[in-house]
Motif scaffolding. Structure first.
Motif, PDB file in Angstrom:
ATOM      1  N   LYS A  15     -36.556  10.321-157.321  1.00 28.94           N
ATOM      2  CA  LYS A  15     -37.121  11.284-158.272  1.00 28.94           C
ATOM      3  C   LYS A  15     -37.964  10.573-159.330  1.00 28.94           C
ATOM      4  CE  LYS A  15     -33.206  14.459-157.787  1.00 28.94           C
ATOM      5  NZ  LYS A  15     -33.838  15.453-156.956  1.00 28.94           N
ATOM      6  N   ALA A 132     -30.069  14.414-160.421  1.00 29.62           N
ATOM      7  CA  ALA A 132     -31.050  14.733-161.462  1.00 29.62           C
ATOM      8  C   ALA A 132     -30.596  14.212-162.825  1.00 29.62           C
ATOM      9  CB  ALA A 132     -31.277  16.245-161.521  1.00 29.62           C
ATOM     10  N   ALA A 135     -30.945  10.474-162.857  1.00 32.89           N
ATOM     11  CA  ALA A 135     -32.362  10.134-163.035  1.00 32.89           C
ATOM     12  C   ALA A 135     -32.777  10.279-164.497  1.00 32.89           C
ATOM     13  CB  ALA A 135     -33.235  11.013-162.143  1.00 32.89           C
ATOM     14  N   MET A 152     -36.756  15.048-165.885  1.00 31.05           N
ATOM     15  CA  MET A 152     -35.491  14.981-165.154  1.00 31.05           C
ATOM     16  C   MET A 152     -34.415  15.843-165.822  1.00 31.05           C
ATOM     17  SD  MET A 152     -36.102  13.233-162.474  1.00 31.05           S
ATOM     18  CE  MET A 152     -37.755  13.949-162.552  1.00 31.05           C
ATOM     19  N   LEU A 155     -35.069  19.261-164.670  1.00 27.08           N
ATOM     20  CA  LEU A 155     -34.602  19.360-163.287  1.00 27.08           C
ATOM     21  C   LEU A 155     -33.084  19.519-163.249  1.00 27.08           C
ATOM     22  CD1 LEU A 155     -35.632  19.184-160.335  1.00 27.08           C
ATOM     23  CD2 LEU A 155     -35.164  16.738-160.445  1.00 27.08           C
TER      24      LEU A 155
END
Length: 197
Positions: A15, A132, A135, A152, A155
């Protein structure tokens, strides 16, 4: 292929557009950073939602000494408890202080989120949310970009919203309309763009 700690870390790294790792014991910056954050982020995501796959039930161990005031009984928090959800009934009052549960309930049972560490047991929605969040937490160290970290986090919030909907379809309805954490980010309630067709 079965989910693993390395696979979750690689989902997070992908990601971010970063190099993937083969092991958490690698000497690369990516592996060292993932290894540093993995357990704390996993436990934080477990706490953020009453995941069905992590639900546990038990009879609580009553302690001999009653609390000094305020409640009649105290119990030991289960050793694998990440978040205590409820006692015998959903309206039973309790507080958690340190490793003790204080309540007026005699012969208490508990429903709680357990510390699930085996990735094979993780729900797929949890894996996506976990990746997520991981990240988001490692973005600054890996990319040096606060913009990427914010992306992120967005997300992660979206993944959590999806997880709430999925879990509510499996026998428990979670309160999603008045979550203050989501409200602060403008993503809650039925009037949110997330809920509009």
């Amino acid at each position: 292929m079965a989910i693993s700690e390395v696979k979750i870390c690689n989902l997070a790294l992908r990601k971010l557009g970063a190099r993937l790792i083969e092991s958490l014991s690698d000497s690369s910056q990516e592996a060292v950073t993932c290894n540093l954050f993995y357990e704390q982020v996993r436990d934080a995501v477990l706490r953020d939602h009453p995941w069905n796959f992590a639900a546990s039930r038990c009879r609580l161990a009553k302690l001999a000494q009653a609390p000094a005031f305020g409640f009649s009984f105290q119990y030991q928090v289960p050793v694998d408890c990440i978040h205590l959800r409820q006692l015998n009934r959903s309206d039973d009052e309790f507080v958690v202080e340190g490793d003790k549960i204080l309540t007026n309930v005699d012969s208490a049972f508990a429903i709680y989120t357990g510390k699930v560490t085996n990735p094979v047991l993780f729900d797929s929605s949890f894996v996506m949310a976990f990746a997520a969040r991981l990240a988001a937490e490692i973005a600054d160290d890996i990319t040096g970009s606060s913009t990427k970290a914010r992306e992120m986090w967005t997300l992660y919030l979206n993944a959590m919203q999806s997880a709430r909907l999925a879990d509510s379809a499996e026998g428990r309805e979670d309160e999603i309309l008045n979550d203050p954490w989501l409200e602060a980010r403008g993503i809650s309630g039925i009037d949110s763009p997330v809920w509009r067709a």
